[in-house]
Design an enzyme around this catalytic site. Structure first.
Site, PDB file in Angstrom:
ATOM      1  N   CYS A  38       0.851  -1.187   0.000  1.00 54.25           N
ATOM      2  CA  CYS A  38       0.000   0.000   0.000  1.00 54.25           C
ATOM      3  C   CYS A  38       0.895   1.249   0.000  1.00 54.25           C
ATOM      4  O   CYS A  38       2.122   1.144   0.035  1.00 54.25           O
ATOM      5  CB  CYS A  38      -0.962  -0.006   1.181  1.00 54.25           C
ATOM      6  SG  CYS A  38      -0.263   0.567   2.732  1.00 54.25           S
ATOM      7  N   CYS A  41       3.137   1.312   2.932  1.00 49.93           N
ATOM      8  CA  CYS A  41       4.149   0.248   3.011  1.00 49.93           C
ATOM      9  C   CYS A  41       5.502   0.756   2.524  1.00 49.93           C
ATOM     10  O   CYS A  41       6.532   0.469   3.105  1.00 49.93           O
ATOM     11  CB  CYS A  41       3.743  -0.941   2.144  1.00 49.93           C
ATOM     12  SG  CYS A  41       2.482  -1.983   2.865  1.00 49.93           S
ATOM     13  N   CYS A  62      12.812  19.853 -14.736  1.00 48.89           N
ATOM     14  CA  CYS A  62      12.614  20.295 -16.107  1.00 48.89           C
ATOM     15  C   CYS A  62      11.134  20.598 -16.289  1.00 48.89           C
ATOM     16  O   CYS A  62      10.328  19.690 -16.501  1.00 48.89           O
ATOM     17  CB  CYS A  62      13.068  19.208 -17.082  1.00 48.89           C
ATOM     18  SG  CYS A  62      12.797  19.674 -18.785  1.00 48.89           S
ATOM     19  N   CYS A 115       4.046  -2.391   8.153  1.00 47.98           N
ATOM     20  CA  CYS A 115       3.435  -1.159   7.631  1.00 47.98           C
ATOM     21  C   CYS A 115       2.828  -0.330   8.767  1.00 47.98           C
ATOM     22  O   CYS A 115       2.323  -0.886   9.755  1.00 47.98           O
ATOM     23  CB  CYS A 115       2.351  -1.535   6.625  1.00 47.98           C
ATOM     24  SG  CYS A 115       1.502  -0.120   5.915  1.00 47.98           S
ATOM     25  N   CYS A 120      -3.747  -2.245   6.961  1.00 41.92           N
ATOM     26  CA  CYS A 120      -2.926  -2.925   5.964  1.00 41.92           C
ATOM     27  C   CYS A 120      -2.383  -4.217   6.560  1.00 41.92           C
ATOM     28  O   CYS A 120      -2.451  -5.280   5.932  1.00 41.92           O
ATOM     29  CB  CYS A 120      -1.790  -2.015   5.501  1.00 41.92           C
ATOM     30  SG  CYS A 120      -0.656  -2.791   4.330  1.00 41.92           S
TER      31      CYS A 120
HETATM   32 ZN    ZN Z   1       0.732  -1.054   3.922  1.00 38.15          ZN
END
Ligand code: ZN
Length: 211
Positions: A38, A41, A62, A115, A120
């Site tokens: 994710c 993460c 640029c 994470c 998650c």
């Molecule tokens: Zn995650």
């Protein structure tokens, strides 16, 4: 990051994309909560270190490349979203774009077990117990031939006139070959023309009259 948190909570698959600070590279990423990394993460440096984006030095940016890079990345994003929603082709988990080398890296990033987002981590554990199912990406097996029932305009595909002569597989560069070759000119050119005769115009008219 807010979208990421919400999608992790709901288990909502989504696409994340971005263009780098240098304006000459970008990426798109399919995020399936618990299955692929994710946004939290492996967050971009500026988010992870909580530096104010405005304080970043912008040397080497640029500006002229920004609209084109964004356009290309947006096109890749739209294309992969269509593939995912309409179920054709292979959806990229991660597709990068490096404008300087015209390099398009693809990869699949596993979620980070440590994470910061608790949803998650929860989703990762849920997905571990679940048998592997196609996640929409690479769902080639249920690909079906496209058949259009209605054809109001009478559009149909026809074969080429020329028989398929095996084109010489000339490799231009590594991985690049000719998609088609121009057929060689046929020797019976002018076959539709009337052959020359020695007959005069009057004789030809008489022949026409006899028909
Ligand atoms: Zn995650």
């Amino acid at each position: 990051m807010a979208i990421n948190t919400a999608c992790n909570e709901l288990g909502q698959t989504w696409f994340e994309s971005g263009v780098a600070e240098n304006a000459v590279s970008g990426h798109i990423q399919l995020i399936v909560p618990g299955v692929t990394a994710c946004f939290a993460c492996a967050p971009p440096l500026v988010v992870a270190s909580q530096i104010d984006e405005k304080t970043l030095k912008r040397e080497g940016v640029c500006a002229a490349s920004l609209p084109t890079t964004m356009g290309i990345v947006a096109g890749m994003l739209a294309q992969n979203t269509l593939k995912k929603l309409l179920g054709f082709g292979t959806v990229s988990y991660y597709l990068g774009y490096n404008a300087m080398q015209d390099f398009f890296p693809t990869m699949r990033i596993k979620p980070n077990p440590t994470c910061d987002d608790s949803n998650c981590r929860t989703k990762q554990l849920e997905m571990k117990d679940r048998p592997q199912t196609p996640t929409g990406a690479a769902n080639k097996e249920d690909e079906e031939d496209v058949v259009h029932e209605d054809n109001d305009w009478g559009i149909s595909l026809v074969g080429e006139n020329e028989p398929d002569v095996e084109p010489e597989e000339k490799e231009i560069a590594t991985g690049i070959k000719l998609a088609y070759t121009v057929p060689a000119p046929t020797s019976d050119d002018g076959g539709d023309l009337v052959q020359d005769t020695e007959l005069s115009l009057e004789e030809l008219q008489r022949q026409m009259g006899n028909l």
